[in-house]
Design a protein around this motif. Structure first.
Motif, PDB file in Angstrom:
ATOM      1  N   TYR A 312     -97.405  92.638 -64.984  1.00 29.49           N
ATOM      2  CA  TYR A 312     -96.388  93.394 -64.544  1.00 29.49           C
ATOM      3  C   TYR A 312     -95.072  92.696 -64.324  1.00 29.49           C
ATOM      4  O   TYR A 312     -93.950  93.039 -64.352  1.00 29.49           O
ATOM      5  N   GLY A 313     -95.345  91.102 -64.089  1.00 28.81           N
ATOM      6  CA  GLY A 313     -93.968  90.526 -64.023  1.00 28.81           C
ATOM      7  C   GLY A 313     -93.316  90.449 -65.378  1.00 28.81           C
ATOM      8  O   GLY A 313     -92.062  90.108 -65.414  1.00 28.81           O
ATOM      9  N   ILE A 314     -94.148  90.419 -66.301  1.00 26.27           N
ATOM     10  CA  ILE A 314     -93.464  90.391 -67.955  1.00 26.27           C
ATOM     11  C   ILE A 314     -92.568  91.657 -67.846  1.00 26.27           C
ATOM     12  O   ILE A 314     -91.497  91.603 -68.357  1.00 26.27           O
ATOM     13  N   ALA A 315     -93.432  92.882 -67.603  1.00 25.28           N
ATOM     14  CA  ALA A 315     -92.572  94.310 -67.828  1.00 25.28           C
ATOM     15  C   ALA A 315     -91.355  94.213 -67.015  1.00 25.28           C
ATOM     16  O   ALA A 315     -90.246  94.788 -67.404  1.00 25.28           O
ATOM     17  N   ILE A 316     -91.409  93.779 -65.662  1.00 26.70           N
ATOM     18  CA  ILE A 316     -90.473  93.590 -64.679  1.00 26.70           C
ATOM     19  C   ILE A 316     -88.949  92.910 -65.245  1.00 26.70           C
ATOM     20  O   ILE A 316     -88.074  93.288 -65.186  1.00 26.70           O
ATOM     21  N   SER A 317     -89.542  91.631 -65.761  1.00 25.79           N
ATOM     22  CA  SER A 317     -88.430  90.809 -66.449  1.00 25.79           C
ATOM     23  C   SER A 317     -87.763  91.517 -67.647  1.00 25.79           C
ATOM     24  O   SER A 317     -86.244  91.517 -67.589  1.00 25.79           O
ATOM     25  N   GLY A 318     -88.221  92.482 -68.237  1.00 21.11           N
ATOM     26  CA  GLY A 318     -87.789  93.296 -69.550  1.00 21.11           C
ATOM     27  C   GLY A 318     -86.863  94.448 -68.709  1.00 21.11           C
ATOM     28  O   GLY A 318     -86.009  94.627 -69.289  1.00 21.11           O
ATOM     29  N   VAL A 319     -87.134  94.803 -67.763  1.00 16.45           N
ATOM     30  CA  VAL A 319     -86.606  96.262 -66.819  1.00 16.45           C
ATOM     31  C   VAL A 319     -85.235  95.320 -66.528  1.00 16.45           C
ATOM     32  O   VAL A 319     -84.176  96.031 -66.607  1.00 16.45           O
ATOM     33  N   VAL A 320     -85.474  94.117 -66.067  1.00 21.12           N
ATOM     34  CA  VAL A 320     -84.171  93.524 -65.412  1.00 21.12           C
ATOM     35  C   VAL A 320     -83.202  93.155 -66.616  1.00 21.12           C
ATOM     36  O   VAL A 320     -81.957  93.455 -66.557  1.00 21.12           O
ATOM     37  N   ALA A 321     -83.705  92.859 -67.704  1.00 25.98           N
ATOM     38  CA  ALA A 321     -82.870  92.435 -68.893  1.00 25.98           C
ATOM     39  C   ALA A 321     -82.249  94.058 -69.338  1.00 25.98           C
ATOM     40  O   ALA A 321     -81.040  94.058 -69.850  1.00 25.98           O
ATOM     41  N   TYR A 322     -82.976  94.805 -69.165  1.00 32.35           N
ATOM     42  CA  TYR A 322     -82.210  96.285 -69.476  1.00 32.35           C
ATOM     43  C   TYR A 322     -81.220  96.658 -68.663  1.00 32.35           C
ATOM     44  O   TYR A 322     -80.087  97.151 -69.044  1.00 32.35           O
ATOM     45  N   ASN A 323     -81.454  96.600 -67.304  1.00 35.27           N
ATOM     46  CA  ASN A 323     -80.574  96.927 -66.288  1.00 35.27           C
ATOM     47  C   ASN A 323     -79.218  96.169 -66.752  1.00 35.27           C
ATOM     48  O   ASN A 323     -78.052  96.796 -66.626  1.00 35.27           O
ATOM     49  N   ASN A 324     -79.195  94.828 -66.944  1.00 39.44           N
ATOM     50  CA  ASN A 324     -78.241  93.864 -67.124  1.00 39.44           C
ATOM     51  C   ASN A 324     -77.586  94.278 -68.465  1.00 39.44           C
ATOM     52  O   ASN A 324     -76.209  94.528 -68.392  1.00 39.44           O
ATOM     53  N   HIS A 325     -77.857  94.810 -69.312  1.00 44.33           N
ATOM     54  CA  HIS A 325     -77.600  95.309 -70.617  1.00 44.33           C
ATOM     55  C   HIS A 325     -76.610  96.663 -70.562  1.00 44.33           C
ATOM     56  O   HIS A 325     -75.785  96.695 -70.854  1.00 44.33           O
ATOM     57  N   LYS A 326     -77.414  97.500 -69.541  1.00 41.93           N
ATOM     58  CA  LYS A 326     -76.604  98.892 -69.374  1.00 41.93           C
ATOM     59  C   LYS A 326     -75.397  98.396 -68.358  1.00 41.93           C
ATOM     60  O   LYS A 326     -74.334  99.190 -68.481  1.00 41.93           O
ATOM     61  N   LEU A 327     -75.470  97.469 -67.671  1.00 39.81           N
ATOM     62  CA  LEU A 327     -74.382  97.159 -66.695  1.00 39.81           C
ATOM     63  C   LEU A 327     -73.403  96.449 -67.532  1.00 39.81           C
ATOM     64  O   LEU A 327     -71.951  97.089 -67.411  1.00 39.81           O
ATOM     65  N   LYS A 328     -73.635  95.781 -68.442  1.00 37.86           N
ATOM     66  CA  LYS A 328     -72.288  95.321 -69.549  1.00 37.86           C
ATOM     67  C   LYS A 328     -71.745  96.419 -70.250  1.00 37.86           C
ATOM     68  O   LYS A 328     -70.677  96.323 -70.592  1.00 37.86           O
ATOM     69  N   LYS A 329     -72.658  97.221 -70.542  1.00 41.51           N
ATOM     70  CA  LYS A 329     -72.408  98.377 -71.638  1.00 41.51           C
ATOM     71  C   LYS A 329     -71.328  99.350 -71.052  1.00 41.51           C
ATOM     72  O   LYS A 329     -70.275  99.830 -71.414  1.00 41.51           O
ATOM     73  N   ASP A 330     -71.731  99.597 -69.752  1.00 42.22           N
ATOM     74  CA  ASP A 330     -70.804 100.475 -68.694  1.00 42.22           C
ATOM     75  C   ASP A 330     -69.799  99.797 -68.545  1.00 42.22           C
ATOM     76  O   ASP A 330     -68.697 100.581 -68.564  1.00 42.22           O
ATOM     77  N   ALA A 331     -69.574  98.591 -68.097  1.00 37.91           N
ATOM     78  CA  ALA A 331     -68.298  97.792 -67.797  1.00 37.91           C
ATOM     79  C   ALA A 331     -67.360  97.932 -69.191  1.00 37.91           C
ATOM     80  O   ALA A 331     -66.258  98.058 -68.763  1.00 37.91           O
ATOM     81  N   SER A 332     -67.804  97.436 -70.296  1.00 38.06           N
ATOM     82  CA  SER A 332     -67.269  97.374 -71.299  1.00 38.06           C
ATOM     83  C   SER A 332     -66.421  98.903 -71.513  1.00 38.06           C
ATOM     84  O   SER A 332     -65.503  99.056 -72.265  1.00 38.06           O
ATOM     85  N   GLN A 333     -67.349  99.995 -71.587  1.00 38.57           N
ATOM     86  CA  GLN A 333     -66.922 101.526 -71.716  1.00 38.57           C
ATOM     87  C   GLN A 333     -65.779 101.614 -70.764  1.00 38.57           C
ATOM     88  O   GLN A 333     -64.917 102.469 -71.251  1.00 38.57           O
ATOM     89  N   ILE A 334     -65.856 101.246 -69.441  1.00 39.86           N
ATOM     90  CA  ILE A 334     -64.916 101.455 -68.407  1.00 39.86           C
ATOM     91  C   ILE A 334     -63.767 100.929 -69.073  1.00 39.86           C
ATOM     92  O   ILE A 334     -62.533 101.117 -69.032  1.00 39.86           O
ATOM     93  N   LYS A 335     -63.671  99.658 -69.382  1.00 36.18           N
ATOM     94  CA  LYS A 335     -62.570  98.750 -69.632  1.00 36.18           C
ATOM     95  C   LYS A 335     -61.906  99.514 -71.040  1.00 36.18           C
ATOM     96  O   LYS A 335     -60.597  99.410 -71.048  1.00 36.18           O
ATOM     97  N   SER A 336     -62.703  99.904 -72.155  1.00 39.84           N
ATOM     98  CA  SER A 336     -62.077 100.467 -73.161  1.00 39.84           C
ATOM     99  C   SER A 336     -61.406 101.534 -72.872  1.00 39.84           C
ATOM    100  O   SER A 336     -60.217 102.112 -73.391  1.00 39.84           O
ATOM    101  N   ASP A 337     -62.062 102.479 -72.083  1.00 48.02           N
ATOM    102  CA  ASP A 337     -61.302 103.821 -71.380  1.00 48.02           C
ATOM    103  C   ASP A 337     -60.198 103.736 -70.701  1.00 48.02           C
ATOM    104  O   ASP A 337     -58.995 104.127 -70.799  1.00 48.02           O
TER     105      ASP A 337
END
Length: 362
Positions: A312-337
């Motif tokens: 479960y710890g391994i899976a949660i580390s992947g979930v945290v990485a996924y959330n971080n990736h989505k955050l950076k993607k959303d921030a870059s989208q807002i900046k480009s808009d």
């Protein structure tokens, strides 16, 4: 003395007082925000334990997940109507046409009903802790369904994140002492339903351009979800309820269970209104750990092993990485808009300057 005739020392002390007041106000707002986050974690964890107890408790003897979920949706529908139309405490946002309702709200309501139905049914066969571990596959389901819908793009980074999450869940499942594959199928079906709901929500916002707060969404979705749950309840559970022995579901406990569900949805709205959707994801990770650890203390069928926690710890580390990736993607989208909007404004100003002839000197 300054020009206004006030001593400089007096003005300096006044400035310090204003700064102290601002800091106290910021601390107060931060405290309220953290209070909402803690409220969401507490309500979400309590609702999971509450549903598990209602469905599997011998004192109540109510093993009917479809009926329980149907009651939740009916309660939310009635309460939303009373709050918005009778007392008019909350204003419902508009912009929902019949075409948007049929193509967006109905699929969201159907997937929401599917998520609650299958997720609650899983509690009859597997432990709460193992159900939460299986829920860690949510980003995997969301990503692949989003890629199929054209909302996500495959990349090496995302492939590694999905692999890490999948490996973690497999390890956690391997460490489970007793596995009911019926419960696993129910829970994974609930994960697919929730991932589909999130994809429809993203299409609803990005392609249809409609944004609703949590109460407005509940006002539109809850009746649809109740209707979708009514059909399987009539054919699957109503005959069992008629033929089985009497069940003891006190009205007070039923009301508290339904009210807890509504309060949970309201807490989501409060957290998002003060922070962002990413905060809900991070709080959800914390909630999952709280549920996994507490369920081992509360319920006798939750037996945690070292392999469970490691996977479960391994899976949660992947979930945290996924959330971080989505955050950076959303921030870059807002900046480009924002950049595109600024460029359009500059072009508009240039066009106006070209069209307006210069004035001749008198």
């Amino acid at each position: 003395m300054d020009r206004s005739g006030r001593p400089l020392r007096f003005r300096g002390e006044a400035g310090m007082v204003v700064e102290v007041v601002k800091r106290i106000r910021r601390c107060g707002e931060g405290g309220i925000t953290y209070g909402y986050i803690l409220l969401y974690i507490a309500l979400s964890s309590s609702q999971i334990f509450f549903n598990k107890w209602v469905l599997s408790s011998k004192q109540i003897n109510f093993p009917y997940p479809v009926a329980l979920t149907l009651l939740h949706m009916l309660f939310s529908s009635v309460l939303c109507f009373v709050l918005t139309k009778v007392f008019k405490i909350i204003k419902i946002e508009g912009g929902i046409t019949s075409e948007i309702y049929l193509t967006s709200v109905v699929p969201i309501g159907a997937m929401f009903a599917m998520t609650l139905w299958l997720g609650n049914s899983a509690y009859l066969y597997i432990s709460v802790a193992f159900a939460q571990m299986l829920k860690a596959t949510m980003p995997v389901a969301v990503f692949f369904l989003g890629a199929a819908a054209g909302l996500e793009a495959m990349s090496c980074r995302m492939f590694v994140i999905m692999t890490v999450i999948s490996i973690g869940v497999v390890v956690a499942s391997y460490g489970e002492i007793s596995i009911s594959w019926i419960g696993v199928v129910y829970q994974m079906g609930g994960v697919v339903g929730e991932a589909s709901r999130l994809i429809f929500m993203e299409i609803f916002v990005k392609r249809k351009g409609v944004r609703l707060n949590s109460i407005s969404m509940m006002y539109y979705v809850s009746p649809c979800s109740a209707l979708c749950l009514f059909v399987p309840w009539v054919f699957l559970e109503k005959p069992k309820m008629d033929s089985s022995g009497p069940w003891n579901f006190p009205p007070i406990i039923l009301g508290l269970n339904c009210l807890c569900t509504f309060a949970l949805n309201l807490s989501v709205f409060l957290v998002i209104s003060r922070t962002s959707a990413l905060t809900i994801r991070v709080a959800g990770v914390v909630r999952d750990w709280v549920v996994v650890l507490l369920s081992a203390l509360i319920f006798s069928d939750s037996k945690l092993t070292i392999i469970n926690l490691l996977g479960y710890g391994i899976a949660i580390s992947g979930v945290v990485a996924y959330n971080n990736h989505k955050l950076k993607k959303d921030a870059s989208q807002i900046k480009s808009d924002s950049t595109a909007k600024t460029d359009d404004q500059e072009r508009s100003q240039d066009v106006q300057l070209v069209l307006i002839p210069p004035k001749e000197n008198a």
